[in-house]
Design an enzyme around this catalytic site. Structure first.
Site, short mmCIF file in Angstrom:
data_model
loop_
_atom_site.label_atom_id
_atom_site.label_comp_id
_atom_site.label_asym_id
_atom_site.label_seq_id
_atom_site.Cartn_x
_atom_site.Cartn_y
_atom_site.Cartn_z
N ASP A 86 0.83 -1.20 0.00
CA ASP A 86 0.00 0.00 0.00
C ASP A 86 0.86 1.26 0.00
OD1 ASP A 86 -2.29 1.56 0.11
OD2 ASP A 86 -2.46 1.45 2.28
N ARG A 99 0.27 7.59 -2.99
CA ARG A 99 0.73 8.65 -2.09
C ARG A 99 2.22 8.93 -2.28
NH1 ARG A 99 -1.66 6.26 3.33
NH2 ARG A 99 -2.06 4.50 1.94
N HIS A 117 3.48 3.32 -9.23
CA HIS A 117 3.27 1.89 -9.43
C HIS A 117 4.54 1.20 -9.94
CE1 HIS A 117 -0.87 2.17 -8.40
NE2 HIS A 117 -1.20 2.91 -9.44
N SER A 162 -10.02 -6.39 -6.14
CA SER A 162 -11.22 -6.30 -6.96
C SER A 162 -11.77 -4.87 -6.96
CB SER A 162 -12.27 -7.30 -6.47
OG SER A 162 -12.52 -7.14 -5.08
N TRP A 184 -10.57 -1.97 -9.65
CA TRP A 184 -11.18 -1.76 -10.96
C TRP A 184 -11.98 -0.45 -10.99
CZ3 TRP A 184 -9.52 -4.42 -14.93
CH2 TRP A 184 -9.04 -5.72 -14.74
N ARG A 196 -10.90 2.42 -9.97
CA ARG A 196 -10.01 3.56 -10.12
C ARG A 196 -10.12 4.14 -11.53
NH1 ARG A 196 -4.33 2.12 -6.92
NH2 ARG A 196 -5.28 1.96 -4.84
N LEU A 205 11.01 -20.79 -3.66
CA LEU A 205 10.01 -19.89 -3.10
C LEU A 205 8.72 -20.04 -3.89
CD1 LEU A 205 9.25 -17.46 -1.21
CD2 LEU A 205 9.93 -15.97 -3.10
N GLU A 261 -0.17 -13.34 12.41
CA GLU A 261 0.36 -12.18 13.12
C GLU A 261 0.37 -11.00 12.14
OE1 GLU A 261 1.20 -12.11 16.33
OE2 GLU A 261 0.69 -14.25 16.54
#
Length: 246
Positions: free
Chosen positions: A24, A28, A41, A70, A73, A75, A135, A211
């Site tokens: 997130d 900003r 981005h 979901s 979309w 934006r 991984l 956690e």
């Protein structure tokens, strides 16, 4: 890469098996610098690459990144277009490195909302990396946990209607096998950046005993130090899973 020695010192606790990250703060980050959102981005994609490297270096086996919800979309169309174009570029540009590093990529979410070009890129990346053992990287795209749970409930209801499932025998494991994450371990640790303290419709079923670590920094600034700090925080906690210990 070897396991991070900082996590072995002190408590001696092993790293979490599965770490999930809510990435997130891209918008900003860009706005604070007077940059187009698209550059935020792109910087976020670089942070994702650093996080994959940090997970490998720390001995984490499963890493799930919440890349596109979901709700995203809704934006502006140009931002959604940039995001999907960046996704295709990342899948094509990074797949060779993921394969080299032994990373297996899976994508979960509602793929049906993506165009054919994006779907082909996803399928090709998954197929090319399916032999990775170092991984397990899961990327949540067009993903919403409520929709996931509803889809699983509908699947179970349909199976019952066909006479293939006795509802009285449906247990948590059987229900979980109908989720997008079937076959994956539940997350031990969920990290969220940007200072927001919520999980925003992410892995609601799977996060029952995870956690949570909330970090103030914006996602494009996230790096190995931040990842290791979250793992150190996790190692200091006593996981009870609802049981009384001692």
């Amino acid at each position: 890469m070897s396991a991070n020695p900082a996590l072995r010192a002190g408590s001696g606790a092993p790293p979490p098996r599965h770490v999930a990250v809510i990435m997130d703060g891209n918008r900003r980050w860009a706005q604070a610098r007077g940059l187009p959102v698209a550059l935020g981005h792109r910087a976020g994609a670089d942070a994702a690459r650093r996080t994959i490297e940090a997970a490998i270096g720390s001995g984490v086996s499963w890493l799930t990144l919440f890349a596109f919800s979901s709700e995203n979309w809704g934006r502006p169309a140009d931002e959604v277009q940039e995001l999907t174009a960046l996704l295709r570029h990342y899948l094509r540009a990074e797949v060779a490195q993921l394969t080299k590093e032994g990373v297996r990529l899976r994508v979960i979410g509602d793929r049906g909302r993506f165009g054919e070009e994006t779907l082909r890129a996803i399928d090709a990346a998954e197929q090319r990396t399916e032999g990775g053992l170092r991984l397990n990287l899961t990327v949540a795209l067009s993903y919403g946990a409520r929709a996931e749970i509803l889809s699983a409930a509908r699947s179970a209801a349909a199976a019952a209607a066909r006479g293939e499932l006795d509802p009285d025998t449906l247990d948590e494991a059987g229900f979980a096998s109908r989720l997008f994450t079937a076959g994956m371990p539940d997350p031990d640790l969920i990290i969220r950046t940007s200072g927001e303290q919520r999980i925003s419709n992410f892995l609601l079923w799977q996060a029952a005993y995870a956690e949570l670590v909330f970090l103030p920094g914006l996602w494009p600034d996230f790096g190995v130090t931040d990842f290791n700090a979250a793992l150190t925080d996790y190692a200091a906690r006593e996981r009870r899973f609802g049981a009384r210990i001692g």
